[in-house]
Write a protein that holds these residues in place. Sequence first.
Motif, short mmCIF file in Angstrom:
data_model
loop_
_atom_site.label_atom_id
_atom_site.label_comp_id
_atom_site.label_asym_id
_atom_site.label_seq_id
_atom_site.Cartn_x
_atom_site.Cartn_y
_atom_site.Cartn_z
N ILE A 107 0.83 -1.20 0.00
CA ILE A 107 0.00 0.00 0.00
C ILE A 107 0.87 1.25 0.00
N THR A 108 1.94 1.24 0.80
CA THR A 108 2.84 2.40 0.82
C THR A 108 3.50 2.60 -0.54
N GLY A 109 3.97 1.52 -1.17
CA GLY A 109 4.58 1.64 -2.48
C GLY A 109 3.61 2.14 -3.53
N ALA A 110 2.36 1.69 -3.47
CA ALA A 110 1.37 2.16 -4.44
C ALA A 110 1.06 3.64 -4.24
N VAL A 111 1.01 4.08 -2.99
CA VAL A 111 0.76 5.51 -2.72
C VAL A 111 1.91 6.34 -3.27
N VAL A 112 3.14 5.88 -3.06
CA VAL A 112 4.30 6.62 -3.57
C VAL A 112 4.26 6.68 -5.10
N TRP A 146 6.44 9.72 -13.09
CA TRP A 146 7.82 9.23 -13.24
C TRP A 146 8.17 8.23 -12.14
N LEU A 147 7.55 8.36 -10.95
CA LEU A 147 7.78 7.39 -9.89
C LEU A 147 7.16 6.04 -10.27
N GLU A 148 5.98 6.06 -10.85
CA GLU A 148 5.36 4.81 -11.27
C GLU A 148 6.19 4.13 -12.35
N ARG A 149 6.67 4.91 -13.32
CA ARG A 149 7.48 4.33 -14.39
C ARG A 149 8.81 3.80 -13.87
N SER A 150 9.30 4.36 -12.78
CA SER A 150 10.58 3.93 -12.23
C SER A 150 10.46 2.70 -11.35
N ASN A 204 -3.47 -3.62 -7.12
CA ASN A 204 -4.85 -3.23 -6.82
C ASN A 204 -4.93 -1.87 -6.15
N THR A 205 -4.02 -1.58 -5.24
CA THR A 205 -4.04 -0.27 -4.58
C THR A 205 -3.76 0.84 -5.57
N LEU A 206 -2.76 0.64 -6.44
CA LEU A 206 -2.45 1.66 -7.44
C LEU A 206 -3.62 1.86 -8.39
#
Length: 326
Positions: A146-151, A157-161, A207-209
Amino acid sequence: MTTNTPATARQAPSEPLASADHEIAGAAAADSPAAVTTSHTQLAAGSASDAAQGAAGAAAPAPLRPRRGPVALLAPIGSLVVAIGLWYGVSYLLLAPNRRFLVPPPHQVLQVAVLDWTHLQPMLQALALTAQVALSGLVIAAALGITGAVVMSRARWLERSLYPYAVILQTVPILAIVPLIGLWFGFGFTSRVVVCVLIALFPLIANTLFGLQSVDRAHHDLFTLQKASRWARLRKLELPAALPAIFTGLRTSSGLSVIGAIVGDMFFKQGAAGIGTLLDVYRSRLQSEDLLAAIILASLFGVAVFALFTLVSRLAIGSWHASGRS
Protein backbone atom coordinates in the motif's frame (compact mmCIF):
# COMPACT_ATOMS: atom_id res chain seq x y z
CA MET A 1 -76.32 23.36 -70.82
CA THR A 2 -74.88 26.80 -71.39
CA THR A 3 -77.05 28.34 -68.62
CA ASN A 4 -76.23 25.73 -65.89
CA THR A 5 -72.47 25.91 -66.19
CA PRO A 6 -72.11 29.56 -64.99
CA ALA A 7 -74.41 28.86 -62.03
CA THR A 8 -72.25 25.96 -60.87
CA ALA A 9 -69.16 28.08 -61.28
CA ARG A 10 -70.72 30.87 -59.25
CA GLN A 11 -71.68 28.51 -56.36
CA ALA A 12 -68.24 26.79 -56.01
CA PRO A 13 -66.46 29.66 -54.21
CA SER A 14 -69.07 29.55 -51.42
CA GLU A 15 -67.67 26.21 -50.02
CA PRO A 16 -64.33 27.67 -48.81
CA LEU A 17 -66.18 30.56 -47.24
CA ALA A 18 -68.48 28.16 -45.38
CA SER A 19 -65.57 26.13 -43.99
CA ALA A 20 -63.84 29.36 -42.93
CA ASP A 21 -67.02 30.42 -41.15
CA HIS A 22 -67.08 27.09 -39.30
CA GLU A 23 -63.42 27.51 -38.23
CA ILE A 24 -64.12 31.04 -36.94
CA ALA A 25 -67.16 29.78 -35.06
CA GLY A 26 -65.12 26.92 -33.56
CA ALA A 27 -62.40 29.34 -32.50
CA ALA A 28 -64.97 31.64 -30.95
CA ALA A 29 -66.51 28.71 -29.11
CA ALA A 30 -63.10 27.67 -27.87
CA ASP A 31 -62.51 31.19 -26.53
CA SER A 32 -65.74 31.09 -24.57
CA PRO A 33 -65.48 30.98 -20.72
CA ALA A 34 -67.01 27.49 -20.55
CA ALA A 35 -64.45 26.08 -22.98
CA VAL A 36 -61.55 27.76 -21.15
CA THR A 37 -62.82 26.39 -17.86
CA THR A 38 -63.10 22.91 -19.34
CA SER A 39 -59.56 23.03 -20.77
CA HIS A 40 -58.14 24.28 -17.45
CA THR A 41 -59.93 21.45 -15.66
CA GLN A 42 -58.44 18.90 -18.05
CA LEU A 43 -54.93 20.36 -17.63
CA ALA A 44 -55.29 20.35 -13.86
CA ALA A 45 -56.48 16.75 -13.91
CA GLY A 46 -53.56 15.77 -16.14
CA SER A 47 -51.08 17.56 -13.88
CA ALA A 48 -52.57 15.91 -10.81
CA SER A 49 -52.35 12.52 -12.52
CA ASP A 50 -48.71 13.11 -13.47
CA ALA A 51 -47.91 14.26 -9.94
CA ALA A 52 -49.62 11.23 -8.46
CA GLN A 53 -47.67 8.93 -10.79
CA GLY A 54 -44.41 10.72 -9.88
CA ALA A 55 -45.15 10.44 -6.18
CA ALA A 56 -46.02 6.78 -6.57
CA GLY A 57 -42.78 6.22 -8.47
CA ALA A 58 -40.77 8.05 -5.82
CA ALA A 59 -42.49 6.22 -3.00
CA ALA A 60 -42.04 2.82 -4.64
CA PRO A 61 -39.40 0.91 -2.71
CA ALA A 62 -36.20 -0.17 -4.42
CA PRO A 63 -36.13 -3.78 -5.51
CA LEU A 64 -34.96 -5.94 -2.67
CA ARG A 65 -31.96 -8.20 -3.07
CA PRO A 66 -32.85 -11.87 -2.78
CA ARG A 67 -32.12 -13.16 0.66
CA ARG A 68 -29.75 -16.02 1.01
CA GLY A 69 -31.43 -18.92 2.69
CA PRO A 70 -30.88 -22.64 2.95
CA VAL A 71 -31.20 -22.94 -0.82
CA ALA A 72 -27.94 -21.01 -1.26
CA LEU A 73 -26.10 -23.76 0.64
CA LEU A 74 -27.24 -26.50 -1.71
CA ALA A 75 -24.65 -25.65 -4.40
CA PRO A 76 -21.52 -25.98 -2.21
CA ILE A 77 -22.95 -28.99 -0.39
CA GLY A 78 -23.75 -30.64 -3.70
CA SER A 79 -20.22 -29.92 -4.96
CA LEU A 80 -18.78 -31.46 -1.79
CA VAL A 81 -20.88 -34.59 -2.22
CA VAL A 82 -19.75 -34.91 -5.83
CA ALA A 83 -16.09 -34.45 -4.83
CA ILE A 84 -16.35 -37.13 -2.14
CA GLY A 85 -18.04 -39.45 -4.60
CA LEU A 86 -15.23 -38.94 -7.11
CA TRP A 87 -12.71 -39.56 -4.33
CA TYR A 88 -14.35 -42.89 -3.53
CA GLY A 89 -14.47 -43.70 -7.22
CA VAL A 90 -10.74 -43.16 -7.63
CA SER A 91 -9.95 -45.21 -4.53
CA TYR A 92 -12.14 -48.24 -5.29
CA LEU A 93 -12.59 -48.22 -9.05
CA LEU A 94 -9.35 -46.91 -10.54
CA LEU A 95 -6.79 -48.25 -8.05
CA ALA A 96 -6.05 -51.88 -7.34
CA PRO A 97 -6.21 -52.96 -3.67
CA ASN A 98 -2.42 -53.13 -3.45
CA ARG A 99 -2.14 -49.51 -4.70
CA ARG A 100 -5.04 -48.07 -2.74
CA PHE A 101 -2.62 -46.57 -0.21
CA LEU A 102 -1.85 -43.87 -2.78
CA VAL A 103 -5.39 -42.44 -2.52
CA PRO A 104 -7.04 -43.87 0.60
CA PRO A 105 -10.83 -43.42 0.80
CA PRO A 106 -12.25 -40.52 2.85
CA HIS A 107 -13.45 -42.60 5.79
CA GLN A 108 -9.97 -44.10 6.18
CA VAL A 109 -8.39 -40.62 6.24
CA LEU A 110 -10.94 -39.60 8.86
CA GLN A 111 -10.26 -42.60 11.06
CA VAL A 112 -6.47 -42.65 10.82
CA ALA A 113 -5.49 -38.96 10.68
CA VAL A 114 -8.36 -36.89 12.06
CA LEU A 115 -9.99 -38.91 14.81
CA ASP A 116 -6.64 -40.12 16.17
CA TRP A 117 -5.30 -37.36 18.43
CA THR A 118 -1.72 -38.59 18.17
CA HIS A 119 -1.85 -37.84 14.43
CA LEU A 120 -3.99 -34.70 14.62
CA GLN A 121 -2.09 -32.85 17.36
CA PRO A 122 1.19 -32.41 15.41
CA MET A 123 -0.81 -31.12 12.44
CA LEU A 124 -2.61 -28.49 14.53
CA GLN A 125 0.65 -27.35 16.14
CA ALA A 126 2.33 -27.09 12.74
CA LEU A 127 -0.69 -25.27 11.33
CA ALA A 128 -0.50 -22.71 14.14
CA LEU A 129 3.12 -21.94 13.24
CA THR A 130 2.25 -21.70 9.56
CA ALA A 131 -0.57 -19.31 10.45
CA GLN A 132 1.90 -17.05 12.29
CA VAL A 133 4.20 -17.04 9.27
CA ALA A 134 1.38 -16.35 6.82
CA LEU A 135 -0.19 -13.54 8.85
CA SER A 136 3.19 -11.92 9.54
CA GLY A 137 4.06 -12.00 5.86
CA LEU A 138 0.64 -10.64 4.91
CA VAL A 139 0.89 -7.71 7.32
CA ILE A 140 4.35 -6.79 6.04
CA ALA A 141 3.26 -7.19 2.42
CA ALA A 142 0.20 -5.00 3.04
CA ALA A 143 2.30 -2.25 4.59
CA LEU A 144 4.91 -2.34 1.81
CA GLY A 145 2.39 -2.76 -1.01
CA ILE A 146 0.00 0.00 0.00
CA THR A 147 2.84 2.40 0.82
CA GLY A 148 4.58 1.64 -2.48
CA ALA A 149 1.37 2.16 -4.44
CA VAL A 150 0.76 5.51 -2.72
CA VAL A 151 4.30 6.62 -3.57
CA MET A 152 3.90 5.56 -7.21
CA SER A 153 0.56 7.36 -7.48
CA ARG A 154 2.13 10.69 -6.53
CA ALA A 155 3.94 11.15 -9.83
CA ARG A 156 4.01 9.43 -13.19
CA TRP A 157 7.82 9.23 -13.24
CA LEU A 158 7.78 7.39 -9.89
CA GLU A 159 5.36 4.81 -11.27
CA ARG A 160 7.48 4.33 -14.39
CA SER A 161 10.58 3.93 -12.23
CA LEU A 162 9.23 1.50 -9.61
CA TYR A 163 6.36 -0.48 -11.13
CA PRO A 164 8.51 -2.53 -13.56
CA TYR A 165 10.48 -3.91 -10.61
CA ALA A 166 7.25 -4.96 -8.91
CA VAL A 167 6.33 -6.86 -12.09
CA ILE A 168 9.77 -8.49 -12.18
CA LEU A 169 9.37 -9.51 -8.54
CA GLN A 170 6.08 -11.19 -9.44
CA THR A 171 7.45 -13.05 -12.46
CA VAL A 172 10.66 -14.41 -10.88
CA PRO A 173 10.12 -18.07 -9.84
CA ILE A 174 10.19 -18.08 -6.07
CA LEU A 175 11.83 -21.50 -5.97
CA ALA A 176 14.77 -20.12 -7.96
CA ILE A 177 15.64 -17.55 -5.29
CA VAL A 178 14.91 -19.73 -2.25
CA PRO A 179 18.61 -20.66 -1.83
CA LEU A 180 19.55 -16.99 -2.00
CA ILE A 181 16.96 -16.12 0.64
CA GLY A 182 18.38 -18.85 2.88
CA LEU A 183 21.90 -17.46 2.52
CA TRP A 184 20.79 -13.93 3.35
CA PHE A 185 18.23 -14.50 6.10
CA GLY A 186 19.03 -17.97 7.41
CA PHE A 187 16.89 -21.08 7.23
CA GLY A 188 14.34 -20.35 9.96
CA PHE A 189 11.26 -18.26 10.66
CA THR A 190 12.55 -15.06 9.00
CA SER A 191 13.12 -16.68 5.62
CA ARG A 192 9.63 -18.16 5.66
CA VAL A 193 8.15 -14.72 6.24
CA VAL A 194 10.27 -13.27 3.42
CA VAL A 195 8.87 -15.88 1.01
CA CYS A 196 5.33 -14.90 2.05
CA VAL A 197 6.07 -11.22 1.48
CA LEU A 198 7.51 -11.83 -1.98
CA ILE A 199 4.52 -13.90 -3.08
CA ALA A 200 1.81 -11.67 -1.59
CA LEU A 201 3.27 -8.25 -2.45
CA PHE A 202 2.34 -7.69 -6.09
CA PRO A 203 -1.48 -8.01 -5.86
CA LEU A 204 -1.51 -5.36 -3.14
CA ILE A 205 0.61 -2.97 -5.19
CA ALA A 206 -1.39 -3.48 -8.38
CA ASN A 207 -4.85 -3.23 -6.82
CA THR A 208 -4.04 -0.27 -4.58
CA LEU A 209 -2.45 1.66 -7.44
CA PHE A 210 -5.46 0.92 -9.64
CA GLY A 211 -7.83 2.16 -6.95
CA LEU A 212 -5.87 5.37 -6.36
CA GLN A 213 -5.77 6.16 -10.08
CA SER A 214 -9.47 5.40 -10.65
CA VAL A 215 -10.90 8.27 -8.60
CA ASP A 216 -13.53 10.28 -10.48
CA ARG A 217 -12.06 13.39 -12.13
CA ALA A 218 -15.03 15.48 -10.98
CA HIS A 219 -14.15 14.69 -7.36
CA HIS A 220 -10.58 15.82 -7.99
CA ASP A 221 -11.90 19.06 -9.49
CA LEU A 222 -14.02 19.65 -6.40
CA PHE A 223 -10.97 19.27 -4.14
CA THR A 224 -9.03 21.59 -6.46
CA LEU A 225 -11.74 24.26 -6.11
CA GLN A 226 -11.48 23.94 -2.34
CA LYS A 227 -7.68 24.33 -2.61
CA ALA A 228 -7.11 21.05 -0.73
CA SER A 229 -3.55 19.99 -0.03
CA ARG A 230 -2.05 16.80 -1.44
CA TRP A 231 -2.25 15.16 1.98
CA ALA A 232 -5.92 16.13 2.41
CA ARG A 233 -6.69 14.88 -1.10
CA LEU A 234 -5.00 11.56 -0.35
CA ARG A 235 -6.55 11.10 3.08
CA LYS A 236 -10.10 12.25 2.34
CA LEU A 237 -10.57 11.30 -1.32
CA GLU A 238 -8.11 8.86 -2.85
CA LEU A 239 -7.63 6.34 -0.05
CA PRO A 240 -11.37 6.03 0.78
CA ALA A 241 -12.18 5.65 -2.92
CA ALA A 242 -9.46 3.00 -3.28
CA LEU A 243 -10.71 0.86 -0.36
CA PRO A 244 -12.64 -1.62 -2.56
CA ALA A 245 -9.55 -2.25 -4.68
CA ILE A 246 -7.35 -2.50 -1.57
CA PHE A 247 -9.59 -5.14 -0.02
CA THR A 248 -9.60 -7.04 -3.30
CA GLY A 249 -5.83 -7.11 -3.13
CA LEU A 250 -5.93 -8.22 0.50
CA ARG A 251 -8.25 -11.11 -0.28
CA THR A 252 -6.00 -12.23 -3.12
CA SER A 253 -2.80 -11.85 -1.12
CA SER A 254 -4.26 -13.66 1.90
CA GLY A 255 -4.45 -16.89 -0.08
CA LEU A 256 -1.02 -16.33 -1.60
CA SER A 257 0.53 -15.76 1.83
CA VAL A 258 -0.71 -19.19 2.95
CA ILE A 259 0.92 -20.73 -0.11
CA GLY A 260 4.13 -18.84 0.63
CA ALA A 261 4.14 -20.03 4.23
CA ILE A 262 3.79 -23.67 3.13
CA VAL A 263 6.55 -23.27 0.53
CA GLY A 264 8.78 -21.66 3.15
CA ASP A 265 8.09 -24.53 5.55
CA MET A 266 9.24 -27.04 2.95
CA PHE A 267 12.55 -25.33 2.23
CA PHE A 268 13.49 -23.69 5.55
CA LYS A 269 13.24 -26.41 8.14
CA GLN A 270 15.25 -24.96 10.99
CA GLY A 271 13.19 -24.43 14.12
CA ALA A 272 9.68 -25.67 14.74
CA ALA A 273 8.01 -27.59 11.95
CA GLY A 274 5.22 -25.98 9.99
CA ILE A 275 2.49 -27.67 8.03
CA GLY A 276 4.67 -27.63 4.93
CA THR A 277 7.41 -29.49 6.79
CA LEU A 278 4.92 -32.16 7.82
CA LEU A 279 3.69 -32.45 4.23
CA ASP A 280 7.24 -33.20 3.13
CA VAL A 281 7.70 -35.74 5.93
CA TYR A 282 4.40 -37.52 5.19
CA ARG A 283 5.29 -37.64 1.48
CA SER A 284 8.67 -39.24 2.14
CA ARG A 285 7.10 -41.84 4.48
CA LEU A 286 4.13 -42.58 2.20
CA GLN A 287 1.69 -41.70 5.00
CA SER A 288 -1.10 -40.93 2.59
CA GLU A 289 -3.83 -40.53 5.23
CA ASP A 290 -1.81 -37.96 7.16
CA LEU A 291 -0.72 -36.26 3.92
CA LEU A 292 -4.29 -35.79 2.71
CA ALA A 293 -5.47 -34.64 6.14
CA ALA A 294 -2.68 -32.03 6.31
CA ILE A 295 -3.53 -30.79 2.82
CA ILE A 296 -7.20 -30.43 3.80
CA LEU A 297 -6.28 -28.55 7.00
CA ALA A 298 -4.02 -26.16 5.09
CA SER A 299 -6.77 -25.57 2.51
CA LEU A 300 -9.36 -24.88 5.21
CA PHE A 301 -7.00 -22.39 6.82
CA GLY A 302 -6.61 -20.56 3.50
CA VAL A 303 -10.38 -20.46 3.06
CA ALA A 304 -10.79 -19.14 6.62
CA VAL A 305 -8.30 -16.31 5.99
CA PHE A 306 -10.06 -15.38 2.74
CA ALA A 307 -13.44 -15.41 4.48
CA LEU A 308 -12.06 -13.21 7.26
CA PHE A 309 -10.96 -10.49 4.87
CA THR A 310 -14.21 -10.79 2.95
CA LEU A 311 -16.09 -10.12 6.19
CA VAL A 312 -13.85 -7.16 7.03
CA SER A 313 -14.42 -5.80 3.53
CA ARG A 314 -18.19 -5.99 3.94
CA LEU A 315 -18.04 -4.26 7.30
CA ALA A 316 -15.78 -1.50 5.96
CA ILE A 317 -17.35 -0.73 2.57
CA GLY A 318 -20.54 -2.78 2.39
CA SER A 319 -22.77 0.20 3.15
CA TRP A 320 -21.65 2.30 0.16
CA HIS A 321 -20.00 0.06 -2.43
CA ALA A 322 -21.46 -2.83 -4.39
CA SER A 323 -18.40 -5.07 -3.95
CA GLY A 324 -18.98 -5.17 -0.20
CA ARG A 325 -22.62 -6.21 -0.61
CA SER A 326 -22.05 -8.99 -3.15
